[in-house]
Design a protein around this motif. Sequence first.
Motif, short mmCIF file in Angstrom:
data_model
loop_
_atom_site.label_atom_id
_atom_site.label_comp_id
_atom_site.label_asym_id
_atom_site.label_seq_id
_atom_site.Cartn_x
_atom_site.Cartn_y
_atom_site.Cartn_z
N UNK A 127 9.56 -13.22 9.10
CA UNK A 127 9.55 -11.84 8.66
C UNK A 127 9.17 -11.79 7.18
N UNK A 128 8.78 -10.57 6.73
CA UNK A 128 8.41 -10.37 5.34
C UNK A 128 9.44 -9.48 4.66
N UNK A 129 9.56 -9.64 3.35
CA UNK A 129 10.46 -8.82 2.58
C UNK A 129 9.89 -7.42 2.42
N UNK A 130 10.74 -6.49 1.95
CA UNK A 130 10.29 -5.12 1.69
C UNK A 130 9.19 -5.14 0.65
N UNK A 131 8.14 -4.37 0.91
CA UNK A 131 7.00 -4.33 0.00
C UNK A 131 5.90 -5.29 0.38
N UNK A 132 6.10 -6.03 1.50
CA UNK A 132 5.09 -6.95 1.99
C UNK A 132 4.84 -6.66 3.47
N UNK A 133 3.68 -7.07 3.93
CA UNK A 133 3.35 -6.94 5.34
C UNK A 133 2.75 -8.26 5.82
N UNK A 134 3.00 -8.57 7.10
CA UNK A 134 2.57 -9.85 7.65
C UNK A 134 1.08 -9.81 7.94
N UNK A 135 0.41 -10.89 7.56
CA UNK A 135 -1.02 -10.97 7.80
C UNK A 135 -1.25 -11.20 9.29
N UNK A 140 1.53 -10.48 2.84
CA UNK A 140 0.64 -9.89 1.84
C UNK A 140 1.34 -8.72 1.17
N UNK A 141 1.09 -8.55 -0.12
CA UNK A 141 1.69 -7.45 -0.88
C UNK A 141 1.09 -6.12 -0.44
N UNK A 142 1.93 -5.09 -0.33
CA UNK A 142 1.48 -3.72 0.01
C UNK A 142 1.23 -2.96 -1.29
N UNK A 202 1.49 0.10 -2.83
CA UNK A 202 2.12 1.40 -2.62
C UNK A 202 1.41 2.52 -3.38
N UNK A 203 0.67 2.20 -4.42
CA UNK A 203 0.00 3.24 -5.22
C UNK A 203 -1.09 3.94 -4.43
N UNK A 204 -1.56 3.33 -3.33
CA UNK A 204 -2.57 3.99 -2.51
C UNK A 204 -2.01 5.23 -1.83
N UNK A 205 -0.71 5.35 -1.72
CA UNK A 205 -0.08 6.52 -1.09
C UNK A 205 0.33 7.56 -2.13
N UNK A 206 -0.06 7.41 -3.40
CA UNK A 206 0.25 8.35 -4.47
C UNK A 206 1.74 8.69 -4.52
N UNK A 207 2.57 7.70 -4.73
CA UNK A 207 4.01 7.99 -4.75
C UNK A 207 4.50 8.56 -6.07
N UNK A 208 3.67 8.55 -7.11
CA UNK A 208 4.10 8.97 -8.44
C UNK A 208 3.45 10.31 -8.82
N UNK A 209 4.12 11.15 -9.66
CA UNK A 209 3.49 12.39 -10.15
C UNK A 209 2.41 12.11 -11.17
N UNK A 210 2.42 10.93 -11.74
CA UNK A 210 1.41 10.58 -12.71
C UNK A 210 0.79 9.24 -12.35
N UNK A 211 0.46 8.42 -13.34
CA UNK A 211 -0.14 7.11 -13.06
C UNK A 211 0.85 6.19 -12.33
N UNK A 219 1.53 1.97 -11.09
CA UNK A 219 1.18 0.56 -11.31
C UNK A 219 1.77 -0.26 -10.15
N UNK A 220 0.91 -0.99 -9.43
CA UNK A 220 1.37 -1.81 -8.29
C UNK A 220 1.97 -3.11 -8.81
#
Length: 557
Positions: A378-386, A393-395, A397-406, A408-409
């Motif tokens: 299994x993978x830890x939170x913030x990762x997904x299995x290849x 592999x690292x996910x 998260x910035x691709x989902x626009x989780x922040x009101x501003x800039x 940083x992954x």
Amino acid sequence: MAVALLLLLLQLLMLVTAVAGGEDAKVLCADTACYTLHRAELGWSAAQERCQNDGGNLAPAGSRAEAERLEQLLADSMATSAWIGLRLERGHCVQSQEPLRGFSWAASGEPSNYSAWLAEPHVTCLSTRCVALRPAGPHGPLGWVDRPCRATLPAFLCKFSFRGMCGPLRLGGPGQVSYETPFRVSSPTLGAAPFGTLAEVVCEGSVSSTFSVCKGQQEGDDFTWHPPGPICPNTCTHNNGGCQQLCLEEQPGKPSLCACQPNYVLGPDMASCLPEDPCHSNPCQGTCRPQPGGFECICEAGYIVAPDGYRCVDVDECLEGPCKHECHNTAGSFFCSCQPGYQPAGPDGHDCRDEDECAQPNACPQLCLNIAGSFRCLCKAGYQQQPGSDACLDIDECLRNPCPGPCRNLPGSFECICLPGFLPQDDGHGCLTAPTTGEQLAGTMGTTAILQTASTAWTVGTPSPAAIPGGLAPPAPTVVVSEHSPEHGADGPRLLLYYILGSLVAILLLLAFALALLACRKRASRQEKTKAKSAADNYCWVPEQPESRSRAGSERR
């Protein structure tokens, strides 16, 4: 060959020398042991020393059969009592619940449950006590009595153990036999002679002696006399030539020969007859065991006798299901194996237990989950299995626009970068409005803030700034960006409410300001009209454009 003959002669010479000093005592030999009774007034320790000097110990009575052999020796010697090898050492206490009552045998053998106490032994822990055997008589049955070890008794019994025995030496003609045992006891008759016994034979009419020694066979466990009998010139007319069954005289004047009846074979001593061994040629594939009137074939473990009674066939033990997972039959045996992900368990390896693959180092790149017979990575939170691999592999998260501003992954996470005037949340996944003090709040309530708020209100949809008396144009509106949209946090609705309330306050302030300005203008107009009517020149003030009024006012000044 000469050396072997010399050694044999030397052994015979030593045994002949021992005969001269042999002790006359009662002897009884059976199985692989000989028992002797010696007449001498000795204490227990001295009697034990005499037995040890001859290679034995004071006799034990560990069973009823052994006790009967000792009783027979006592009866033949008419002795009233004799020492046996049972003793309680000083410092050891009498144990009334034990068969031997805490006593132990001098031969240091395994203690048995047999006991024959005529009376309970003297209870003590401080004195040494020894045991005597008393034969059956008017005073009672055969049994044991304890006495002080320093006391003397008229006899003592010894026991000597051997590897094997020879039968009586057979004579083919008239003569006398004298046996000298290895424990230095001479006897004219022995039902069985122990290994190493020397037999001296004096044939009738002869002035010399013939010697024979009980020795072991080169092959097998049998013991026989060397040289074998019958000894003395044998004729079938005297004592059947020393033969057990048949005596044959082939030629007159020559020694007779012994023979056996059908189903019997001549023994190693060439005089006795033994039952013929039907297993001599071993007709069985396995082991042959003689039976009355025939034989029986026995197979090793893992095999059974075939229907023909001779061959051995393999047993398929797997038919009984002895294994938990898989069973593999082999010749004469079987073995168990476990499915992948399991290990053999149990004392015989027939059981299987799950193998914890996660206990092995580097089983998975990140997390390992053990399951029955296997494991899962299994993978830890913030990762997904290849796909198709256990790599994580690292996910982003910035691709989902989780922040009101800039945004940083980060490896396994992300971080929101906050604009000036905002502070990051504890987890770094959002921004909060920076807190303000009371003085700062009062300063922001000045005219500039009011005008800025009014300007913001006008941009939202109020009348143009040109319609405001005095022509005061508010500065450009200050746009405040929310740190969270309603879909990104719980502060969105609250901030929207603040904006609405702020806009209403700004509008009310603007209206109050406009009304106050209009009232001041009307009041100034009335005062100017009053002054015009009382002037001496009767001038009348005519309203002019704002620019003209400004100029007239300057001229008036």
